[in-house]
Motif scaffolding. Sequence first.
Motif, short mmCIF file in Angstrom:
data_model
loop_
_atom_site.label_atom_id
_atom_site.label_comp_id
_atom_site.label_asym_id
_atom_site.label_seq_id
_atom_site.Cartn_x
_atom_site.Cartn_y
_atom_site.Cartn_z
N PHE A 1 0.82 -1.22 0.00
CA PHE A 1 0.00 0.00 0.00
C PHE A 1 0.85 1.26 0.00
O PHE A 1 0.65 2.17 0.81
CB PHE A 1 -0.93 0.00 1.22
N ARG A 2 1.76 1.35 -0.93
CA ARG A 2 2.61 2.55 -1.00
C ARG A 2 1.82 3.80 -1.35
O ARG A 2 2.16 4.90 -0.94
CB ARG A 2 3.71 2.34 -2.01
N ASP A 3 0.76 3.64 -2.12
CA ASP A 3 -0.06 4.79 -2.51
C ASP A 3 -1.28 4.96 -1.62
O ASP A 3 -2.16 5.76 -1.93
CB ASP A 3 -0.51 4.63 -3.96
N GLY A 4 -1.36 4.20 -0.54
CA GLY A 4 -2.50 4.29 0.36
C GLY A 4 -3.62 3.36 -0.04
O GLY A 4 -3.54 2.64 -1.04
N THR A 5 -4.67 3.37 0.73
CA THR A 5 -5.84 2.54 0.47
C THR A 5 -7.05 3.15 1.16
O THR A 5 -6.92 4.07 1.97
CB THR A 5 -5.62 1.09 0.97
#
Length: 75
Positions: free
Chosen positions: A32-36
Amino acid sequence: RIGQWLQVFGQAPMAFYLAHLWLYALIGAAAFRDGTGYLGVYLVWIVSLWPLYLVTRRYRDCKQTKAVDSYWRML
């Protein structure tokens, strides 16, 4: 039945705490490097309870085999 399952987390709280920090850091860095969104957060939380339970139960079982004055029992 749920009470017995939750009791394991209470019998080795430091092991649970340390395991959850490492597990969620690894999951966050890997997936989840770009978030979730909230759905992703709750799914990861529910699914990750099983490995956390296994780690905590294993440590609890190990801790119960040690002597009362052992340093392992302090965790």
